[in-house]
Structures are given as structure tokens and as C-alpha cells.
Design a protein around this motif. Structure first.
Motif, PDB file in Angstrom:
ATOM      1  N   LYS A 175      -6.359  -4.949  -1.217  1.00 57.91           N
ATOM      2  CA  LYS A 175      -7.413  -4.650  -2.194  1.00 57.91           C
ATOM      3  C   LYS A 175      -7.660  -3.158  -2.339  1.00 57.91           C
ATOM      4  O   LYS A 175      -8.049  -2.685  -3.403  1.00 57.91           O
ATOM      5  CB  LYS A 175      -8.712  -5.357  -1.796  1.00 57.91           C
ATOM      6  CG  LYS A 175      -8.721  -6.824  -2.199  1.00 57.91           C
ATOM      7  CD  LYS A 175     -10.062  -7.472  -1.905  1.00 57.91           C
ATOM      8  CE  LYS A 175     -10.059  -8.931  -2.349  1.00 57.91           C
ATOM      9  NZ  LYS A 175     -11.161  -9.677  -1.708  1.00 57.91           N
ATOM     10  N   GLN A 176      -7.469  -2.417  -1.257  1.00 58.19           N
ATOM     11  CA  GLN A 176      -7.645  -0.962  -1.335  1.00 58.19           C
ATOM     12  C   GLN A 176      -6.692  -0.373  -2.364  1.00 58.19           C
ATOM     13  O   GLN A 176      -7.047   0.527  -3.097  1.00 58.19           O
ATOM     14  CB  GLN A 176      -7.400  -0.300   0.029  1.00 58.19           C
ATOM     15  CG  GLN A 176      -8.448  -0.619   1.075  1.00 58.19           C
ATOM     16  CD  GLN A 176      -9.853  -0.289   0.623  1.00 58.19           C
ATOM     17  OE1 GLN A 176     -10.114   0.814   0.133  1.00 58.19           O
ATOM     18  NE2 GLN A 176     -10.764  -1.235   0.744  1.00 58.19           N
ATOM     19  N   HIS A 207     -10.320   5.486   0.922  1.00 51.19           N
ATOM     20  CA  HIS A 207      -9.353   4.379   0.884  1.00 51.19           C
ATOM     21  C   HIS A 207      -8.466   4.402   2.125  1.00 51.19           C
ATOM     22  O   HIS A 207      -8.229   3.394   2.768  1.00 51.19           O
ATOM     23  CB  HIS A 207      -8.465   4.481  -0.369  1.00 51.19           C
ATOM     24  CG  HIS A 207      -9.126   3.955  -1.604  1.00 51.19           C
ATOM     25  ND1 HIS A 207      -9.591   2.667  -1.694  1.00 51.19           N
ATOM     26  CD2 HIS A 207      -9.410   4.536  -2.783  1.00 51.19           C
ATOM     27  CE1 HIS A 207     -10.126   2.489  -2.890  1.00 51.19           C
ATOM     28  NE2 HIS A 207     -10.039   3.604  -3.567  1.00 51.19           N
ATOM     29  N   GLU A 231      -7.931  -1.196  -5.853  1.00 50.59           N
ATOM     30  CA  GLU A 231      -9.145  -0.465  -6.233  1.00 50.59           C
ATOM     31  C   GLU A 231      -8.875   1.030  -6.434  1.00 50.59           C
ATOM     32  O   GLU A 231      -9.762   1.771  -6.820  1.00 50.59           O
ATOM     33  CB  GLU A 231     -10.225  -0.641  -5.161  1.00 50.59           C
ATOM     34  CG  GLU A 231     -10.951  -1.973  -5.269  1.00 50.59           C
ATOM     35  CD  GLU A 231     -11.848  -2.226  -4.064  1.00 50.59           C
ATOM     36  OE1 GLU A 231     -12.156  -1.263  -3.342  1.00 50.59           O
ATOM     37  OE2 GLU A 231     -12.229  -3.388  -3.861  1.00 50.59           O
ATOM     38  N   GLU A 232      -7.680   1.433  -6.097  1.00 52.74           N
ATOM     39  CA  GLU A 232      -7.332   2.853  -6.162  1.00 52.74           C
ATOM     40  C   GLU A 232      -7.538   3.366  -7.579  1.00 52.74           C
ATOM     41  O   GLU A 232      -6.797   2.976  -8.495  1.00 52.74           O
ATOM     42  CB  GLU A 232      -5.867   3.023  -5.743  1.00 52.74           C
ATOM     43  CG  GLU A 232      -5.615   4.223  -4.853  1.00 52.74           C
ATOM     44  CD  GLU A 232      -4.192   4.218  -4.329  1.00 52.74           C
ATOM     45  OE1 GLU A 232      -4.008   4.353  -3.132  1.00 52.74           O
ATOM     46  OE2 GLU A 232      -3.264   4.076  -5.147  1.00 52.74           O
ATOM     47  N   PHE A 275       0.824  -1.213   0.000  1.00 57.10           N
ATOM     48  CA  PHE A 275       0.000   0.000   0.000  1.00 57.10           C
ATOM     49  C   PHE A 275       0.857   1.261   0.000  1.00 57.10           C
ATOM     50  O   PHE A 275       0.594   2.210  -0.735  1.00 57.10           O
ATOM     51  CB  PHE A 275      -0.948  -0.001   1.206  1.00 57.10           C
ATOM     52  CG  PHE A 275      -1.941   1.125   1.173  1.00 57.10           C
ATOM     53  CD1 PHE A 275      -3.086   1.025   0.399  1.00 57.10           C
ATOM     54  CD2 PHE A 275      -1.713   2.294   1.886  1.00 57.10           C
ATOM     55  CE1 PHE A 275      -3.998   2.080   0.344  1.00 57.10           C
ATOM     56  CE2 PHE A 275      -2.616   3.354   1.828  1.00 57.10           C
ATOM     57  CZ  PHE A 275      -3.760   3.243   1.058  1.00 57.10           C
ATOM     58  N   TRP A 327     -10.422   3.300   5.166  1.00 64.98           N
ATOM     59  CA  TRP A 327     -10.599   1.831   5.196  1.00 64.98           C
ATOM     60  C   TRP A 327      -9.328   1.130   5.668  1.00 64.98           C
ATOM     61  O   TRP A 327      -9.371   0.195   6.450  1.00 64.98           O
ATOM     62  CB  TRP A 327     -10.967   1.263   3.829  1.00 64.98           C
ATOM     63  CG  TRP A 327     -12.312   1.590   3.255  1.00 64.98           C
ATOM     64  CD1 TRP A 327     -12.589   1.776   1.942  1.00 64.98           C
ATOM     65  CD2 TRP A 327     -13.570   1.746   3.932  1.00 64.98           C
ATOM     66  NE1 TRP A 327     -13.917   2.059   1.755  1.00 64.98           N
ATOM     67  CE2 TRP A 327     -14.544   2.045   2.953  1.00 64.98           C
ATOM     68  CE3 TRP A 327     -13.965   1.691   5.265  1.00 64.98           C
ATOM     69  CZ2 TRP A 327     -15.885   2.266   3.271  1.00 64.98           C
ATOM     70  CZ3 TRP A 327     -15.294   1.915   5.583  1.00 64.98           C
ATOM     71  CH2 TRP A 327     -16.228   2.193   4.600  1.00 64.98           C
ATOM     72  N   VAL A 328      -8.183   1.594   5.165  1.00 67.63           N
ATOM     73  CA  VAL A 328      -6.919   0.960   5.562  1.00 67.63           C
ATOM     74  C   VAL A 328      -6.682   1.152   7.058  1.00 67.63           C
ATOM     75  O   VAL A 328      -6.341   0.207   7.776  1.00 67.63           O
ATOM     76  CB  VAL A 328      -5.733   1.528   4.743  1.00 67.63           C
ATOM     77  CG1 VAL A 328      -4.411   1.042   5.307  1.00 67.63           C
ATOM     78  CG2 VAL A 328      -5.855   1.107   3.276  1.00 67.63           C
ATOM     79  N   THR A 332     -12.645  10.001  -2.626  1.00 67.83           N
ATOM     80  CA  THR A 332     -12.350   8.580  -2.855  1.00 67.83           C
ATOM     81  C   THR A 332     -11.030   8.195  -2.192  1.00 67.83           C
ATOM     82  O   THR A 332     -10.919   7.171  -1.527  1.00 67.83           O
ATOM     83  CB  THR A 332     -12.263   8.288  -4.372  1.00 67.83           C
ATOM     84  OG1 THR A 332     -13.175   9.136  -5.063  1.00 67.83           O
ATOM     85  CG2 THR A 332     -12.627   6.851  -4.658  1.00 67.83           C
ATOM     86  N   ARG A 333     -10.025   9.065  -2.381  1.00 72.61           N
ATOM     87  CA  ARG A 333      -8.727   8.792  -1.787  1.00 72.61           C
ATOM     88  C   ARG A 333      -8.827   8.749  -0.256  1.00 72.61           C
ATOM     89  O   ARG A 333      -8.279   7.865   0.396  1.00 72.61           O
ATOM     90  CB  ARG A 333      -7.750   9.895  -2.209  1.00 72.61           C
ATOM     91  CG  ARG A 333      -6.340   9.609  -1.792  1.00 72.61           C
ATOM     92  CD  ARG A 333      -5.585  10.880  -1.543  1.00 72.61           C
ATOM     93  NE  ARG A 333      -5.039  11.464  -2.745  1.00 72.61           N
ATOM     94  CZ  ARG A 333      -4.368  12.623  -2.758  1.00 72.61           C
ATOM     95  NH1 ARG A 333      -4.198  13.310  -1.655  1.00 72.61           N
ATOM     96  NH2 ARG A 333      -3.912  13.100  -3.891  1.00 72.61           N
ATOM     97  N   HIS A 374      -7.675  -7.150   2.731  1.00 74.69           N
ATOM     98  CA  HIS A 374      -8.504  -5.966   2.543  1.00 74.69           C
ATOM     99  C   HIS A 374      -7.639  -4.735   2.239  1.00 74.69           C
ATOM    100  O   HIS A 374      -7.968  -3.920   1.375  1.00 74.69           O
ATOM    101  CB  HIS A 374      -9.309  -5.775   3.834  1.00 74.69           C
ATOM    102  CG  HIS A 374     -10.377  -4.755   3.739  1.00 74.69           C
ATOM    103  ND1 HIS A 374     -11.454  -4.884   2.896  1.00 74.69           N
ATOM    104  CD2 HIS A 374     -10.542  -3.578   4.373  1.00 74.69           C
ATOM    105  CE1 HIS A 374     -12.224  -3.822   3.025  1.00 74.69           C
ATOM    106  NE2 HIS A 374     -11.695  -3.018   3.911  1.00 74.69           N
TER     107      HIS A 374
END
Lengths: 238, 238
Positions: free
Chosen positions: B109-110, B190, B113-114, B41, B193-194, B186-187, B106
């Protein structure tokens, strides 16, 4: 007919039954907690939200006492085969039921933290519909456990996709609102958290179903595909 | 000295040891998975992120085989008291370790999906710092389990507050950015979520520590306050 037990020792039978009964009582308590959490969030009822949060202590007490009961059975009765799976299934299920309670508490807290205007009726309707599905899943998963009904458990497993779809839809909708109007960001995030909590409750209901199948069929199905689980459930059926 | 066992039956000893060894091997695998997920990430390394996701299947296989091993021990050896707690602790810990793996997946995946520009260096530093803390908690929780060191377990439990603080800070920062500039939404999500995945990994490390204390001290401490847990850990110490 009692599907759970059937031993020569009546007291062993009643100990196993009691473990399942207590799990179901705990499950009913958490079901009510979840129903109240959803209702509180939809209606904006802060008092009810407070009640939901207070129920958590009671749920935790249940978890610990059931765990002790199960460990005692293992130590004193030395269960094997299906009885051992039953005890393990109860031990694991109480953990998931307790986490459902945590998520219900989380939903109630979202209302109490609400520092902005209420969601719109359309937004609340989305949450209510998703909440109904998840509540139904939880009820059915406990029913499947009670009746050791692997076919019902499988049916509940299949419902989880709908709940995941709901979550995806609510997430996308709210992101769009948030992008269009920055004043919507805090509100949008509250709604996303609630939808996420509901989605995770669906996962816990799924786990409980997997434990029933494990008890009934003797196979851990937690990482199998839907088709593979179906094959396990159908095996031995006439 | 081996702190875990000490039975007249050497094969019973080695079965118990094997359960713990396999848990630790699974733990080391997930630790690496988490380290890679954070690295992927931070560096934006999509290939490494793919690897993290593929590791998940291996982790699941471990979980199932350890579970079977433990159930066999219960059925054949009829463990009691501390041995039973040890087996239960392994059974519960593998569940938490597996969920850490899910969270690592997860995080990976973030990255995949970026669909927007990369986070800023400052944002990535925040995640890296939090990730280091969580990774350390996970390592120490497995060490506490390995050495049945209740005092170390307690020390790890206390670290969780720092991780929760980090999560709160990252959440607030990102909300502020998102409010100021909608292109950041959106950023920002993400990153949230992380951070949330890391925070939950901290909770799983906490659970593993609680199981070590349960094994060593015979008391379920999962719903106690920090002071109450301290009293349990200190009891019987000179």
C-alpha cells in the motif's frame, strides 16, 4: 447470575472463573498502565513514564501464569464446545492485553526520548482526546468479555472507525506542520508514533471484542464485514 | 523421520501432521506475499502490489480453517503435554503468519499511496537489504517449526538484532534527509513505514521461533533474555 460457567463440577467451574478473573485483573493493570502513559505524555511527567515502563515486567508475568493455568485446564478437564472457546478466548486475549501494555510502554518512551520542545497545547489536546476514546474502548472490551455481552462487543467494534479517523487527522496535521517548518519534524514524529500506538491499541481492543463474540456465538468473526458481524450477534436474539 | 508425532492412533497422527502442514502451506503463501511486496516496492510495480493486497483474503481463509481444525483436535482428541503444546503453537503461529501478511499488504500500500518521486537507488538498496534479512528470518522460523529444531529457532532469534539495527539506521538516515529538504518528507515517511513493517515482520518471525522452542522444550521463553533462552535450548542436549 454467573454467565460464564455452570458445571456439575464446582472445581471445574472455579478453574474457568479463575482464568477469566485473572485476565480481567491483568486487563485492569494494563488499563492503568495506559492511563498513566497518556497522562505522562500529556503532562510531560518523566517519573510516571518510568513507572509505566517498569510495569511491563509485571504484565509479562501475568501473561505467562495465565497461559499455564489455561493449558492445565485443557489438559486436565478436556473442555469442549463453549468451555473450549472460553479458554481459547482467554489465551488469545492475554496476548492482546500484553500488546496493549507494550504500546503503553512505547508511548511512555516517546516522552523520554523527547529531545525537542514540548508539543503545543492543541497537539496535546488531540492526543488526549484520542487517548480517551481508546481507553474507553479497552475498558468496554474487557467489560464485554467479563459479561459475555456480544452486543456490547459489537458496539466497541464500531468505535474503532472513530479512532482510525483520529489517527488519520493527527497524521495529516503533523505532516503539514513538518512541511511548513523543519524544526517540527522530530516533534511531529513523536506525536505520530504516539497516535499510531493508540490506533493499534484500538485494534487490540477490537480483537478482544471479537473473542467475546467467538465465545458467545461460536463463530470466528475476525475477518467479517461490520454487517456480517452484526448478523452473527443478532442471531438467536429475540 | 517424522519428528512431530508418533501415536498408536494413525488418524490422530495424521490430524496433527495436517495442522502443521497447513500452517506451513499458509506460511509459504505469506512468504511469497512478502517477497512480492518487497519486489513491488523496489521496482515500483503497482500491478504486483495490487496482487499482494488481494492475497490477503486467501491468507485470512487459511487462518480460520486451520483454527477450526485445531479446535476440533483439542475437542475430540484431548491432547496433553507435547501434543497440546504443538496445537497451541500452531494456533499462535497462524496468528503471527497472518500478521506478516498484513504487514506485506501494508508495504504494498505504501507504493500505491506514493504521491511523490520514487526513492533514490541508495534508499531502495537499504530497504532491499533489510527485506532480504527479514525474508530469511521468516523462512528459517518456519523451517525451525517444521523440523522442531530449537537450535535453529534460537539462531533466528539472534538475527532480530540486525533487523532492529537496520530499522534504526533507515530511520535516522531518512530523518536527516527530511530535515535537510522538506520535499523529502512524504517520501521519507513512506520509507520509514516500510522499514517499520519489515521490523515488525522480524518480531513475528521471532514469535514463531519462540513457539517452536515452547513445543520442543516445554517452556515459554517469550520474555526471557537471550542467555536464558540459550540455557533452555541447550538443556537436555548432549
Amino acid at each position: 447470575m454467573n454467565k460464564i460457567t455452570g458445571h456439575y463440577s464446582q472445581s471445574y467451574d472455579s478453574e474457568l472463573n479463575e482464568a477469566v478473573d485473572r485476565l480481567l485483573t491483568m486487563g485492569a493493570l494494563v488499563e492503568q498502565q495506559l492511563r498513566d502513559a497518556i497522562k505522562a505524555f500529556i503532562k510531560g511527567d518523566r517519573e510516571l513514564a518510568q513507572q509505566v515502563i517498569q510495569t511491563d515486567r509485571k504484565v509479562n508475568t501475568y501473561e505467562i501464569s495465565i497461559e499455564e493455568h489455561c493449558l492445565e485446564i485443557i489438559a486436565r478437564r478436556q473442555p469442549a464446545a463453549r468451555d473450549l472457546r472460553l479458554i481459547m478466548g482467554v489465551l488469545k486475549s492475554i496476548n492482546d492485553v500484553e500488546r496493549v501494555g507494550d504500546q503503553a510502554e512505547h508511548i511512555a518512551k516517546q516522552l523520554l526520548e523527547e529531545d525537542c520542545q514540548r508539543p503545543t497545547d492543541a497537539q496535546l489536546e488531540d492526543i488526549e482526546m484520542m487517548g480517551d476514546k481508546v481507553l474507553h474502548m479497552l475498558q468496554q472490551s474487557l467489560k464485554a468479555f467479563k459479561e459475555m455481552d456480544a452486543a456490547l462487543a459489537l458496539a466497541v467494534l464500531k468505535q474503532d472507525k472513530l479512532v482510525d479517523n483520529d489517527y488519520g487527522r493527527i497524521l495529516r496535521h503533523n505532516l503539514t506542520y513538518m512541511l511548513e517548518d523543519t524544526r517540527q519534524i522530530t516533534r511531529g514524529l513523536h506525536l505520530i508514533w504516539v497516535a499510531r500506538a493508540l490506533e493499534r491499541i484500538g485494534d487490540h481492543a477490537q480483537n478482544i471484542c471479537e473473542f467475546s463474540i467467538f465465545i458467545a456465538k461460536g463463530k470466528n468473526v475476525s475477518h467479517l464485514t461490520e454487517e456480517e458481524v452484526e448478523a452473527v450477534v443478532d442471531k438467536g436474539k429475540k
